[in-house]
Scaffold this active site. Structure first.
Site, PDB file in Angstrom:
ATOM      1  CB  ILE A 261       3.645  -2.779  -7.470  1.00 49.17           C
ATOM      2  CG1 ILE A 261       3.157  -4.020  -8.231  1.00 49.17           C
ATOM      3  CG2 ILE A 261       2.786  -1.565  -7.831  1.00 49.17           C
ATOM      4  CD1 ILE A 261       1.771  -4.502  -7.804  1.00 49.17           C
ATOM      5  NE  ARG A 262       3.006   3.042  -6.798  1.00 51.78           N
ATOM      6  CZ  ARG A 262       2.733   3.183  -5.509  1.00 51.78           C
ATOM      7  NH1 ARG A 262       3.498   3.925  -4.748  1.00 51.78           N
ATOM      8  NH2 ARG A 262       1.683   2.615  -4.982  1.00 51.78           N
TER       9      ARG A 262
ATOM     10  NE  ARG B 274       8.133   5.297   1.127  1.00 53.09           N
ATOM     11  CZ  ARG B 274       7.351   6.347   0.909  1.00 53.09           C
ATOM     12  NH1 ARG B 274       7.711   7.542   1.306  1.00 53.09           N
ATOM     13  NH2 ARG B 274       6.213   6.199   0.267  1.00 53.09           N
TER      14      ARG B 274
ATOM     15  CG  HIS C 130       2.843  -6.593  -4.191  1.00 47.08           C
ATOM     16  ND1 HIS C 130       1.796  -6.185  -3.393  1.00 47.08           N
ATOM     17  CD2 HIS C 130       3.588  -5.498  -4.431  1.00 47.08           C
ATOM     18  CE1 HIS C 130       1.895  -4.882  -3.166  1.00 47.08           C
ATOM     19  NE2 HIS C 130       2.976  -4.440  -3.790  1.00 47.08           N
TER      20      HIS C 130
ATOM     21  N   GLY D 239       0.869  -1.177   0.000  1.00 50.39           N
ATOM     22  CA  GLY D 239       0.000   0.000   0.000  1.00 50.39           C
ATOM     23  C   GLY D 239       0.899   1.218   0.000  1.00 50.39           C
ATOM     24  CD  GLU D 240       2.480   5.790  -0.512  1.00 47.77           C
ATOM     25  OE1 GLU D 240       2.275   5.205  -1.596  1.00 47.77           O
ATOM     26  OE2 GLU D 240       3.570   6.321  -0.231  1.00 47.77           O
ATOM     27  CB  SER D 241       5.350   2.797   3.765  1.00 50.61           C
ATOM     28  OG  SER D 241       6.010   3.754   2.967  1.00 50.61           O
TER      29      SER D 241
ATOM     30  CD  GLU E  74       0.068  -9.327  -2.623  1.00 51.19           C
ATOM     31  OE1 GLU E  74       1.255  -9.711  -2.516  1.00 51.19           O
ATOM     32  OE2 GLU E  74      -0.250  -8.126  -2.728  1.00 51.19           O
TER      33      GLU E  74
ATOM     34  CB  CYS F  96       5.358  -4.018  -1.160  1.00 50.26           C
ATOM     35  SG  CYS F  96       5.839  -2.781  -2.378  1.00 50.26           S
TER      36      CYS F  96
HETATM   37  N1  GLN Z   1       5.961   2.773  -2.846  1.00 50.63           N
HETATM   38  C1  GLN Z   1       5.143   2.378  -1.726  1.00 50.63           C
HETATM   39  C2  GLN Z   1       5.657   2.984  -0.436  1.00 50.63           C
HETATM   40  O1  GLN Z   1       6.701   3.529  -0.421  1.00 50.63           O
HETATM   41  C3  GLN Z   1       5.091   0.862  -1.611  1.00 50.63           C
HETATM   42  C4  GLN Z   1       4.424   0.267  -2.822  1.00 50.63           C
HETATM   43  C5  GLN Z   1       3.714  -1.027  -2.564  1.00 50.63           C
HETATM   44  O2  GLN Z   1       3.456  -1.419  -1.436  1.00 50.63           O
HETATM   45  N2  GLN Z   1       3.361  -1.683  -3.643  1.00 50.63           N
HETATM   46  O3  GLN Z   1       5.001   2.909   0.558  1.00 50.63           O
END
Ligand code: GLN
Length: 204
Positions: free
Chosen positions: A139-140, A111, A177, A52-54, A179, A84
């Site tokens: 993913i990112r 990150r 990821h 998600g977004e940390s 999952e 992630c």
């Molecule tokens: N880029 C996100 C972060 O820094 C992590 C991306 C993800 O969980 N797929 O939180």
């Protein structure tokens, strides 16, 4: 077995499926609960800290008082899989003041390390304890700084030289990821600790 998926942000259904599949392969019935408030984690045998977004996840964990419960869970030696953004939140150093880390995984993290090269990609990655390459979806994604890995941390996988899966005690964390491909071997490794072939056959 009761497994909690931290669900303060993001979709958790794929993780729930992977946990149930991993458990079923051991003849274990897993009850998966979504964690959005304090009071749930203490009843969980295993925890999953998803992507998600940390910055958002860490803030909500603190607001809800779930952060301390996760630390207690780890201190008790109970398993956690962090993926992630979950890896970033679990770390000791996210190198970003907006992330209030849980400090349960002694690594420094960069990150969005791949962001400049490729936003998302899939690669077959060798993971210690998983006997065939794992289809890893990035993913990112962050990477663990190979120069900032604590003595108690085992690197389980690297991509392009950088650690992308690590373990410290009961905590397994992946930059990718695990999952999203219907392959539950990383969940199995984290929660049941077996070497397992892709076809489900136990090899060790
Ligand atoms: N880029 C996100 C972060 O820094 C992590 C991306 C993800 O969980 N797929 O939180």
């Amino acid at each position: 077995m009761k497994a909690g998926v931290i669900a303060v942000q993001g979709d958790v259904s794929e993780h729930a499926t992977a946990i149930r599949d991993a458990a079923a392969s051991h003849g274990v019935d897993a009850e998966v609960v979504e964690v959005r408030e304090s009071g749930v984690v203490p009843a969980c045998d295993a925890l999953l800290l998803p992507g998600g977004e940390s910055t958002t996840i860490s803030r909500l964990l603190g607001d809800e008082g779930i952060d301390a419960e996760i630390r207690d869970h780890v201190a008790a030696g109970d398993p956690v899989l962090a993926t992630c953004a979950g890896l970033i939140v679990a770390s000791t150093d996210a190198r970003d003041d907006r992330v209030d880390t849980l400090d349960v995984l002694d690594v420094g993290v960069d990150r969005n390390a791949f962001g400049r090269q490729a936003d998302s990609f899939e690669a077959a990655v060798d993971v210690t304890g998983v006997d065939e390459p794992f289809p890893a979806v990035f993913i990112r994604a962050p990477v663990v700084d190979g120069d900032a890995v604590g003595d108690d941390v085992e690197v389980l996988a690297r991509w392009d030289g950088d650690p992308v899966a690590v373990r410290q005690g009961p905590v397994v964390a992946t930059a990718f990821h695990p999952e999203l491909t219907g392959d539950y071997r990383v969940h199995d490794l984290a929660f049941f600790g077996t070497d397992r072939a892709a076809d489900g056959e136990v090899t060790a």
